[in-house]
Write a protein that holds these residues in place. Structure first.
Motif, PDB file in Angstrom:
ATOM      1  N   PRO A 216       0.846  -1.205   0.000  1.00 12.38           N
ATOM      2  CA  PRO A 216       0.000   0.000   0.000  1.00 12.38           C
ATOM      3  C   PRO A 216       0.876   1.247   0.000  1.00 12.38           C
ATOM      4  N   TRP A 217       0.478   2.260  -0.753  1.00  7.00           N
ATOM      5  CA  TRP A 217       1.339   3.430  -0.892  1.00  7.00           C
ATOM      6  C   TRP A 217       1.560   4.153   0.435  1.00  7.00           C
ATOM      7  N   GLN A 218       0.635   3.987   1.364  1.00 11.38           N
ATOM      8  CA  GLN A 218       0.797   4.637   2.665  1.00 11.38           C
ATOM      9  C   GLN A 218       2.005   4.077   3.424  1.00 11.38           C
ATOM     10  N   LYS A 219       2.416   2.848   3.091  1.00 13.71           N
ATOM     11  CA  LYS A 219       3.538   2.225   3.785  1.00 13.71           C
ATOM     12  C   LYS A 219       4.873   2.455   3.096  1.00 13.71           C
ATOM     13  N   ALA A 220       4.845   3.132   1.960  1.00 12.82           N
ATOM     14  CA  ALA A 220       6.086   3.345   1.214  1.00 12.82           C
ATOM     15  C   ALA A 220       7.150   4.084   2.036  1.00 12.82           C
ATOM     16  N   PRO A 221       6.803   5.162   2.766  1.00 14.63           N
ATOM     17  CA  PRO A 221       7.843   5.846   3.553  1.00 14.63           C
ATOM     18  C   PRO A 221       8.498   4.941   4.585  1.00 14.63           C
ATOM     19  N   ALA A 222       7.688   4.144   5.287  1.00 15.20           N
ATOM     20  CA  ALA A 222       8.267   3.243   6.287  1.00 15.20           C
ATOM     21  C   ALA A 222       9.143   2.191   5.629  1.00 15.20           C
ATOM     22  N   PHE A 223       8.725   1.736   4.461  1.00 15.40           N
ATOM     23  CA  PHE A 223       9.518   0.729   3.744  1.00 15.40           C
ATOM     24  C   PHE A 223      10.863   1.303   3.328  1.00 15.40           C
ATOM     25  N   ILE A 224      10.868   2.513   2.782  1.00 19.61           N
ATOM     26  CA  ILE A 224      12.121   3.139   2.360  1.00 19.61           C
ATOM     27  C   ILE A 224      13.037   3.340   3.560  1.00 19.61           C
ATOM     28  N   LYS A 225      12.472   3.737   4.671  1.00 25.01           N
ATOM     29  CA  LYS A 225      13.280   3.932   5.878  1.00 25.01           C
ATOM     30  C   LYS A 225      13.931   2.628   6.309  1.00 25.01           C
ATOM     31  N   ALA A 226      13.165   1.534   6.267  1.00 22.81           N
ATOM     32  CA  ALA A 226      13.722   0.229   6.610  1.00 22.81           C
ATOM     33  C   ALA A 226      14.719  -0.234   5.560  1.00 22.81           C
ATOM     34  N   LEU A 227      14.431   0.053   4.304  1.00 20.69           N
ATOM     35  CA  LEU A 227      15.318  -0.334   3.210  1.00 20.69           C
ATOM     36  C   LEU A 227      16.688   0.313   3.362  1.00 20.69           C
ATOM     37  N   ASP A 228      16.707   1.542   3.847  1.00 20.02           N
ATOM     38  CA  ASP A 228      17.972   2.270   3.979  1.00 20.02           C
ATOM     39  C   ASP A 228      18.886   1.670   5.044  1.00 20.02           C
ATOM     40  N   THR A 229      18.374   0.750   5.836  1.00 21.41           N
ATOM     41  CA  THR A 229      19.225   0.081   6.830  1.00 21.41           C
ATOM     42  C   THR A 229      19.874  -1.182   6.270  1.00 21.41           C
ATOM     43  N   MET A 230      19.479  -1.567   5.079  1.00 23.56           N
ATOM     44  CA  MET A 230      19.998  -2.799   4.480  1.00 23.56           C
ATOM     45  C   MET A 230      21.317  -2.521   3.765  1.00 23.56           C
ATOM     46  N   PRO A 231      22.329  -3.345   4.000  1.00 27.30           N
ATOM     47  CA  PRO A 231      23.630  -3.115   3.361  1.00 27.30           C
ATOM     48  C   PRO A 231      23.680  -3.659   1.937  1.00 27.30           C
ATOM     49  N   GLY A 232      24.627  -3.140   1.170  1.00 24.03           N
ATOM     50  CA  GLY A 232      24.863  -3.685  -0.157  1.00 24.03           C
ATOM     51  C   GLY A 232      24.297  -2.837  -1.283  1.00 24.03           C
ATOM     52  N   LEU A 233      24.556  -3.294  -2.503  1.00 23.22           N
ATOM     53  CA  LEU A 233      24.143  -2.564  -3.702  1.00 23.22           C
ATOM     54  C   LEU A 233      22.711  -2.890  -4.100  1.00 23.22           C
ATOM     55  N   ALA A 234      22.255  -4.113  -3.833  1.00 20.25           N
ATOM     56  CA  ALA A 234      20.901  -4.498  -4.228  1.00 20.25           C
ATOM     57  C   ALA A 234      19.829  -3.630  -3.571  1.00 20.25           C
ATOM     58  N   PRO A 235      19.934  -3.292  -2.266  1.00 21.04           N
ATOM     59  CA  PRO A 235      18.936  -2.387  -1.680  1.00 21.04           C
ATOM     60  C   PRO A 235      18.896  -1.021  -2.368  1.00 21.04           C
ATOM     61  N   LEU A 236      20.058  -0.545  -2.814  1.00 20.13           N
ATOM     62  CA  LEU A 236      20.083   0.736  -3.525  1.00 20.13           C
ATOM     63  C   LEU A 236      19.428   0.607  -4.898  1.00 20.13           C
ATOM     64  N   ALA A 237      19.638  -0.518  -5.555  1.00 18.26           N
ATOM     65  CA  ALA A 237      18.971  -0.744  -6.841  1.00 18.26           C
ATOM     66  C   ALA A 237      17.462  -0.802  -6.645  1.00 18.26           C
ATOM     67  N   LEU A 238      17.006  -1.438  -5.576  1.00 14.63           N
ATOM     68  CA  LEU A 238      15.575  -1.484  -5.281  1.00 14.63           C
ATOM     69  C   LEU A 238      15.050  -0.088  -4.968  1.00 14.63           C
ATOM     70  N   ARG A 239      15.810   0.685  -4.227  1.00 17.59           N
ATOM     71  CA  ARG A 239      15.409   2.069  -3.903  1.00 17.59           C
ATOM     72  C   ARG A 239      15.245   2.884  -5.179  1.00 17.59           C
ATOM     73  N   PHE A 240      16.221   2.758  -6.089  1.00 12.94           N
ATOM     74  CA  PHE A 240      16.171   3.488  -7.355  1.00 12.94           C
ATOM     75  C   PHE A 240      14.989   3.010  -8.197  1.00 12.94           C
ATOM     76  N   THR A 241      14.709   1.716  -8.155  1.00 11.89           N
ATOM     77  CA  THR A 241      13.560   1.159  -8.875  1.00 11.89           C
ATOM     78  C   THR A 241      12.260   1.778  -8.378  1.00 11.89           C
ATOM     79  N   ILE A 242      12.119   1.879  -7.073  1.00 11.96           N
ATOM     80  CA  ILE A 242      10.897   2.444  -6.490  1.00 11.96           C
ATOM     81  C   ILE A 242      10.760   3.912  -6.863  1.00 11.96           C
TER      82      ILE A 242
END
Length: 443
Positions: A216-242
Motif C-alpha cells: 500500500p502506498w501509505q507504507k512506502a515511507p516506512a519501507f524506504i526507511k527500513a530499506l535504507d538500513t539494508m547493506p549492499g548494492l541491491a537495496p540501492l537498486a531497489l530504492r532506485f527502482t521504487i
C-alpha cells in the motif's frame, strides 16, 4: 539352366538362355549378369536383373516373369523399375527429413530464427530452457508433423496446474513452434496447442492470473526507511527502482553513460531494454530523476567502487565510468541478477518475531515484490494526484491500449513527469509533497 557355376569366362562376352527371355551373360572377367529380353512397342529391350550369385536362378526367373507381365501391359519394365526406385528414394528421403524435423529440431530452428527480433538476449534462453524442461521430454523426438492435441496435453499436463503461469508460457511457445513448422510446410496448418480447443480435450481451465503483490502506498515511507538500513548494492537498486517506478530489469541494466545532467538529471533507457510487444516499435524512454534518485546514484557509486561520491560529483563521475553498470554484480561486468532485488524484500520480511505477519505485504497478506511497487506508485497517483494520471502512465512506460490513439499521441509528457516524480520521491522519503530543485541535485 544347369551348371551355372561351371560356365567359364571366354575372351568375348557370351550369353546362355534359360528360356522365356531370361539370359545369363558371362563376361571375360568371370562376372555373370542376368538379363531379361522383352519387346516393348515393337522394340527389343534387354533389362538387367542383377548378378549371379547375388540374384539366384529362382529370383531371376521371377523377376523375368514380372518384366514380361509389365511389357504385356504396354509399359516399359525398365522405366517402371526406375520410376519405382525414384519413388522409394523419395520416400526414404522424406522419412529422413521427417526424422530430422522432430519437434525439438524445429523448436531450436524456430528460436534461432526469431531471436534476432527479441530485444532481450535472455529471451532465447528462457524459451529453450522452458521447452527443454516441459515440452521436449514428451514432444522432443516426435516428428513435428505428428504432434497432435493428445501429445500437447501430455506435455503440459504436469506444469499446467502446478505452475499455471509457466504452463501458459510453455503452451504459447509450443504453439509458436507448430505455427513456424506449418509456415514452412512441415505440418498441416492447424494448431493443436490452441488453449480453447484443448479445454474440450480435457485441459482444465485456470483461474485468472493474480496481480503482483504490491505494498500500500501509505507504507512506502516506512519501507524506504527500513530499506535504507539494508547493506549492499541491491537495496540501492531497489530504492532506485521504487523512485523511478520502472521495471527492475531496466534498472539493473542501467549504465552510467545513460545519465545526463545538463538542465536537470535525466536517465535515458535505450529502447531495446524497454518492455514492448515488438522490439522495432520501442523508443528510448526518458526518466526524470528526482533529487532522491540522484542521491541514490551517488550512494550506488560509493558502494560499487569503494570511493565516496557526492551528488555534485556525479556529472564528472558518470562521464568517467562510461558504459559501466550502475548496479553491477560481484563480477562487475554483469548487472545484478533478477533475484537480487526480490531477496532484499525477503530478508526484510524475515526480520520479525515468529508468528507475526510479514511487515511488507499487500492487502491479501502476500509479501511484496519489486514489480509491485509500480502498482504502489500508480495507486498513489490515483488517490492523491488523479490529474496526473496520463503522466503516470508515461512514467510507467505503458502502451495505450487504444492502438489508434497510441499511434498519434507521441508526447512522453516529460515536463509533467518532472514534478510528479519529485512528489513521489518526497512521499517515499516521508516528507511533505513539494517540488524540489532538480538543478541543485545535478550540481
Amino acid at each position: 539352366m544347369k551348371g551355372i557355376e561351371a560356365l567359364k569366362p571366354r575372351e568375348a562376352t557370351y550369353r546362355v538362355s534359360d528360356g522365356g527371355g531370361l539370359l545369363l551373360e558371362v563376361r571375360p572377367t568371370g562376372a555373370k549378369v542376368w538379363l531379361c529380353r522383352v519387346m516393348v512397342a515393337g522394340k527389343r529391350r534387354d533389362m538387367g536383373l542383377g548378378g549371379f550369385p547375388s540374384v539366384s536362378l529362382k529370383a531371376a526367373r521371377e523377376a523375368a516373369r514380372l518384366a514380361r507381365v509389365t511389357a504385356r501391359e504396354g509399359l516399359d519394365p525398365i522405366e517402371e523399375r526406375d520410376r519405382k526406385a525414384r519413388e522409394q528414394a523419395a520416400e526414404r528421403e522424406a522419412a529422413t527429413e521427417a526424422e530430422a524435423r522432430t519437434f525439438k529440431a524445429v523448436a531450436l530452428t524456430c528460436i534461432k530464427a526469431q531471436s534476432p527480433g527479441w530485444k532481450n538476449g535472455r529471451t532465447a534462453d528462457l524459451w529453450q530452457n522452458s521447452l527443454e524442461k516441459h515440452a521436449f521430454p514428451t514432444l522432443g523426438q516426435m516428428p513435428v508433423a505428428n504432434v497432435d492435441r493428445a501429445a500437447v496435453l501430455r506435455a503440459v499436463d504436469a506444469v499446467w496446474t502446478s505452475r499455471p503461469a509457466t504452463g501458459r508460457k510453455v503452451l504459447r511457445r509450443i504453439g509458436s513452434v507448430l505455427r513456424y513448422a506449418a509456415a514452412h510446410g512441415w505440418r498441416a496448418n492447424d494448431n493443436p496447442a490452441e488453449a480453447r480447443m484443448l479445454r474440450h480435450a480435457g485441459l482444465p481451465a485456470l483461474p485468472g492470473g493474480r496481480k503482483q503483490p504490491s505494498l500500500p502506498w501509505q507504507k512506502a515511507p516506512a519501507f524506504i526507511k527500513a530499506l535504507d538500513t539494508m547493506p549492499g548494492l541491491a537495496p540501492l537498486a531497489l530504492r532506485f527502482t521504487i523512485l523511478t517506478a520502472l521495471r527492475s530489469g531496466e534498472v539493473r541494466g542501467a549504465r552510467w553513460s545513460e545519465l545526463s545532467f545538463d538542465g536537470g538529471a535525466l536517465w535515458t533507457v535505450p529502447g531495446e531494454r524497454m518492455k514492448a510487444k515488438k522490439a522495432a516499435d520501442v523508443q528510448p524512454h526518458r526518466v526524470p530523476l528526482s533529487p532522491a534518485a540522484v542521491a541514490t546514484l551517488a550512494r550506488a557509486y560509493t558502494e560499487a567502487t569503494g570511493t565516496a561520491a557526492k551528488v555534485d560529483d556525479l556529472p564528472r563521475l558518470a562521464a568517467l565510468m562510461g558504459n559501466a553498470f550502475i548496479f553491477p554484480s560481484a563480477k562487475r561486468t554483469t548487472p545484478l541478477s533478477d533475484m537480487a532485488l526480490s531477496a532484499v524484500i525477503r530478508r526484510m520480511n524475515e526480520k520479525r518475531p515468529e508468528g507475526v505477519a510479514a511487515p511488507w505485504r499487500d492487502a491479501d497478506g502476500r509479501e511484496a515484490v519489486p514489480h509491485g511497487f509500480r502498482a504502489t506508485f500508480r495507486t498513489w497517483v490515483d488517490d492523491t494526484r488523479p490529474a496526473d494520471s496520463d503522466a503516470a502512465e508515461k512514467a510507467l512506460a505503458h502502451e495505450d491500449a487504444n492502438q489508434v490513439r497510441d499511434r498519434y499521441r507521441r508526447s512522453d509528457l516529460y515536463d509533467r513527469r518532472v514534478p510528479l516524480m519529485e512528489a513521489w520521491a518526497v512521499h517515499c522519503e516521508g516528507g511533505k509533497e513539494q517540488t524540489a530543485s532538480r538543478r541543485s541535485a545535478a550540481g
